[in-house]
Design a protein around this motif. Sequence first.
Motif, PDB file in Angstrom:
ATOM      1  N   GLY A   1      -9.948 -23.272  -3.619  1.00  0.00           N
ATOM      2  CA  GLY A   1     -10.201 -24.070  -3.346  1.00  0.00           C
ATOM      3  C   GLY A   1      -9.246 -25.462  -4.101  1.00  0.00           C
ATOM      4  N   LYS A   2      -8.503 -24.888  -5.108  1.00  0.00           N
ATOM      5  CA  LYS A   2      -7.460 -25.895  -5.774  1.00  0.00           C
ATOM      6  C   LYS A   2      -6.384 -26.361  -4.871  1.00  0.00           C
ATOM      7  CE  LYS A   2      -5.720 -27.791  -9.526  1.00  0.00           C
ATOM      8  NZ  LYS A   2      -5.476 -27.395 -10.671  1.00  0.00           N
ATOM      9  N   HIS A   3      -5.957 -27.579  -4.996  1.00  0.00           N
ATOM     10  CA  HIS A   3      -5.041 -27.978  -4.058  1.00  0.00           C
ATOM     11  C   HIS A   3      -3.722 -28.205  -4.965  1.00  0.00           C
ATOM     12  CE1 HIS A   3      -6.731 -27.856  -0.414  1.00  0.00           C
ATOM     13  NE2 HIS A   3      -7.825 -28.349  -0.850  1.00  0.00           N
ATOM     14  N   TYR A   4      -2.500 -27.775  -4.946  1.00  0.00           N
ATOM     15  CA  TYR A   4      -1.435 -28.288  -5.747  1.00  0.00           C
ATOM     16  C   TYR A   4      -0.341 -29.143  -4.983  1.00  0.00           C
ATOM     17  CZ  TYR A   4      -2.782 -24.348  -8.866  1.00  0.00           C
ATOM     18  OH  TYR A   4      -3.306 -23.604  -9.826  1.00  0.00           O
ATOM     19  N   TYR A   5      -0.354 -28.767  -3.613  1.00  0.00           N
ATOM     20  CA  TYR A   5       0.564 -29.359  -2.923  1.00  0.00           C
ATOM     21  C   TYR A   5      -0.321 -30.359  -2.017  1.00  0.00           C
ATOM     22  CZ  TYR A   5       3.617 -30.318   1.125  1.00  0.00           C
ATOM     23  OH  TYR A   5       4.249 -31.105   2.220  1.00  0.00           O
ATOM     24  N   GLU A   6       0.123 -31.766  -2.026  1.00  0.00           N
ATOM     25  CA  GLU A   6      -0.199 -32.879  -1.316  1.00  0.00           C
ATOM     26  C   GLU A   6       0.884 -33.405  -0.190  1.00  0.00           C
ATOM     27  OE1 GLU A   6      -3.250 -33.643  -1.165  1.00  0.00           O
ATOM     28  OE2 GLU A   6      -3.906 -32.836  -2.715  1.00  0.00           O
ATOM     29  N   TYR A   7       0.725 -33.277   0.885  1.00  0.00           N
ATOM     30  CA  TYR A   7       1.640 -33.863   1.751  1.00  0.00           C
ATOM     31  C   TYR A   7       2.296 -34.988   1.477  1.00  0.00           C
ATOM     32  CZ  TYR A   7       0.340 -29.795   5.146  1.00  0.00           C
ATOM     33  OH  TYR A   7       0.139 -28.783   5.584  1.00  0.00           O
TER      34      TYR A   7
ATOM     35  N   GLN B   1       4.454 -35.369   7.145  1.00  0.00           N
ATOM     36  CA  GLN B   1       3.188 -35.922   7.920  1.00  0.00           C
ATOM     37  C   GLN B   1       3.173 -34.943   9.294  1.00  0.00           C
ATOM     38  OE1 GLN B   1       0.559 -38.163   7.145  1.00  0.00           O
ATOM     39  NE2 GLN B   1       1.495 -37.626   5.151  1.00  0.00           N
ATOM     40  N   ALA B   2       4.201 -34.783   9.932  1.00  0.00           N
ATOM     41  CA  ALA B   2       4.100 -33.865  11.151  1.00  0.00           C
ATOM     42  C   ALA B   2       3.600 -32.590  11.048  1.00  0.00           C
ATOM     43  CB  ALA B   2       5.799 -33.934  11.814  1.00  0.00           C
ATOM     44  N   ALA B   3       4.055 -31.884   9.716  1.00  0.00           N
ATOM     45  CA  ALA B   3       3.525 -30.594   9.415  1.00  0.00           C
ATOM     46  C   ALA B   3       2.069 -30.656   9.064  1.00  0.00           C
ATOM     47  CB  ALA B   3       4.348 -30.126   8.208  1.00  0.00           C
ATOM     48  N   LYS B   4       1.679 -31.931   8.498  1.00  0.00           N
ATOM     49  CA  LYS B   4       0.110 -31.935   8.254  1.00  0.00           C
ATOM     50  C   LYS B   4      -0.707 -32.058   9.658  1.00  0.00           C
ATOM     51  CE  LYS B   4      -3.153 -34.840   5.600  1.00  0.00           C
ATOM     52  NZ  LYS B   4      -4.056 -35.168   6.455  1.00  0.00           N
ATOM     53  N   GLN B   5      -0.066 -32.836  10.528  1.00  0.00           N
ATOM     54  CA  GLN B   5      -0.922 -33.230  11.771  1.00  0.00           C
ATOM     55  C   GLN B   5      -1.073 -31.796  12.257  1.00  0.00           C
ATOM     56  OE1 GLN B   5       1.043 -36.127  14.126  1.00  0.00           O
ATOM     57  NE2 GLN B   5       0.694 -37.837  12.417  1.00  0.00           N
ATOM     58  N   TYR B   6       0.081 -30.967  12.408  1.00  0.00           N
ATOM     59  CA  TYR B   6       0.224 -29.862  12.924  1.00  0.00           C
ATOM     60  C   TYR B   6      -0.989 -28.619  12.218  1.00  0.00           C
ATOM     61  CZ  TYR B   6       1.342 -24.938  14.077  1.00  0.00           C
ATOM     62  OH  TYR B   6       1.279 -23.483  14.458  1.00  0.00           O
ATOM     63  N   TRP B   7      -1.070 -28.679  11.038  1.00  0.00           N
ATOM     64  CA  TRP B   7      -1.988 -27.755  10.443  1.00  0.00           C
ATOM     65  C   TRP B   7      -3.402 -28.169  10.467  1.00  0.00           C
ATOM     66  CZ3 TRP B   7      -1.214 -22.892   9.970  1.00  0.00           C
ATOM     67  CH2 TRP B   7       0.214 -22.584  10.041  1.00  0.00           C
ATOM     68  N   ASP B   8      -3.630 -29.662  10.378  1.00  0.00           N
ATOM     69  CA  ASP B   8      -4.816 -30.228  10.505  1.00  0.00           C
ATOM     70  C   ASP B   8      -5.523 -29.788  11.959  1.00  0.00           C
ATOM     71  OD1 ASP B   8      -5.067 -31.496   8.239  1.00  0.00           O
ATOM     72  OD2 ASP B   8      -4.607 -33.393   8.693  1.00  0.00           O
ATOM     73  N   ALA B   9      -4.658 -29.829  12.951  1.00  0.00           N
ATOM     74  CA  ALA B   9      -5.158 -29.397  14.198  1.00  0.00           C
ATOM     75  C   ALA B   9      -5.542 -27.994  14.283  1.00  0.00           C
ATOM     76  CB  ALA B   9      -4.033 -29.734  15.380  1.00  0.00           C
ATOM     77  N   VAL B  10      -4.702 -27.043  13.798  1.00  0.00           N
ATOM     78  CA  VAL B  10      -4.846 -25.608  13.585  1.00  0.00           C
ATOM     79  C   VAL B  10      -6.023 -25.623  12.945  1.00  0.00           C
ATOM     80  CG1 VAL B  10      -3.721 -23.332  12.724  1.00  0.00           C
ATOM     81  CG2 VAL B  10      -2.469 -24.941  14.195  1.00  0.00           C
ATOM     82  N   GLN B  11      -6.228 -25.851  11.897  1.00  0.00           N
ATOM     83  CA  GLN B  11      -7.475 -25.472  10.804  1.00  0.00           C
ATOM     84  C   GLN B  11      -8.538 -26.216  11.203  1.00  0.00           C
ATOM     85  OE1 GLN B  11      -5.881 -25.908   6.980  1.00  0.00           O
ATOM     86  NE2 GLN B  11      -4.096 -24.559   7.372  1.00  0.00           N
ATOM     87  N   ASN B  12      -8.618 -27.103  12.241  1.00  0.00           N
ATOM     88  CA  ASN B  12      -9.773 -28.086  12.755  1.00  0.00           C
ATOM     89  C   ASN B  12     -10.382 -28.782  11.535  1.00  0.00           C
ATOM     90  OD1 ASN B  12      -9.997 -26.723  15.427  1.00  0.00           O
ATOM     91  ND2 ASN B  12     -10.975 -24.838  14.486  1.00  0.00           N
ATOM     92  N   LYS B  13      -9.314 -29.489  10.966  1.00  0.00           N
ATOM     93  CA  LYS B  13      -9.948 -30.416   9.844  1.00  0.00           C
ATOM     94  C   LYS B  13     -10.130 -31.707  10.297  1.00  0.00           C
ATOM     95  CE  LYS B  13      -7.603 -28.213   6.123  1.00  0.00           C
ATOM     96  NZ  LYS B  13      -6.513 -28.639   5.020  1.00  0.00           N
TER      97      LYS B  13
END
Length: 420
Positions: free
Chosen positions: A395-401, A408-420
């Motif tokens: 659960g540790k987060h090292y990387y913050e977009y 931010q485009a990558a974040k939007q993509y992965w948020d959608a894939v991971q249903n966040k």
Amino acid sequence: MYQPLADLLRPQTLDEVYGQEHILGKGAVLRRLIDSGNIPNMVFYGPSGTGKTTVANIIAKKTNRTLYKLNATTASTADIKHIFEELDSFMSPNGVLLYLDEIQSFNKKQQQSLLEYIENGKITLITSTTENPYFYVFNAILSRSTIFEFKQISVEATLQAIHRAVAFMENRTGLKAVPEEGALEYIAGACGGDLRKALNAVEVLFSVGVPDGGSMAMTLEDAKAVSQKSAMRADRDGDNYYDLLSALQKSVRGSDPDASVHYLARLLEAGQMQSACRRLMVIAAEDVGLAYPQVLPIVKSCVDMALMIGMPEARIPLADAAVLMATSPKSNSAYLAINSAIADVNRGKGGDFPRHLQNVHADSYTMEREQGYLYPHDYPNHWVRQQYLPDDLAGKHYYEYGPNKLEQAAKQYWDAVQNK
């Protein structure tokens, strides 16, 4: 006997010292210390030719102390011991002022030996160095001393000293100097804040000039010949070298293309092209990073081209790289992520690998059981939820977009894939 012009014109009072108003101006701390007569042990730190020896001379004169000068490049502890042994014969009621130049040339043991001579107050030590005293001067001496930094002398202050030197040489030679436009200004800029070099250049111009009646021309060409590139302070063992690299990186990071090419130019003119190349590649990864990841191969190509063609043409692709990065969006998200991960590793965090991440060959020779690894390519969008970090870091987060468009485009993509 020959006496250099710089020595002939050495200031005799604090008011005559150029370019150190921050410590010697009216009301400044060093000025008030000297006027009080209570002189502590001191470390003078700064570039050559900025007045360190001159101020030591003035201090000795104002406080009526016997001045002894030693240079650590040639002196030994025996020289200092000899001065101490003869203290009673000096007939100096106010004690002795020992000026030790280039203290960084003394090793730790030699510097330690100074302590016994300055503890009782009979010898006041003023030592000077062109290097950072916190790196090169023994801590016990620093704790007993007050540090004063001498700044590189400005072009304007240097030009004042040059005009004074020209007037002195005119009076000395009986010739009227006729400087070509820009000649004296070139010397002032090229000497890099080193008054000694500037005055030496003036003296050489008078020596090589050809009198014409009662006057003598001082050409810009001659000024360039005698000044050369003395402004380029970039000795790899000196602070200025690292200051230049730091200034280059901070200017690119700060998105200032003008300052970026300025500091790049100073590095190149100082013959430090390879250092500039290495620093530009570091900047590409550290400061532009994931905001514009294509910059990494671009900068590498610019560096490869520069190393292949050499100077002076190498300046062009390197300038391309510097300006491109200065005007690019910035992100240090990956830099922060790896630093945070390394910090956890150094703290001993991170236990055994999750079983499903281990090498499959381990099963053939040990427990012969299914790992339970989920192959992401078998799932929609090539992603499936499973644990990758060790249990103690789950659960540790090292990387913050980063806030830039690409991340931010990558974040939007992965948020959608991971249903966040």
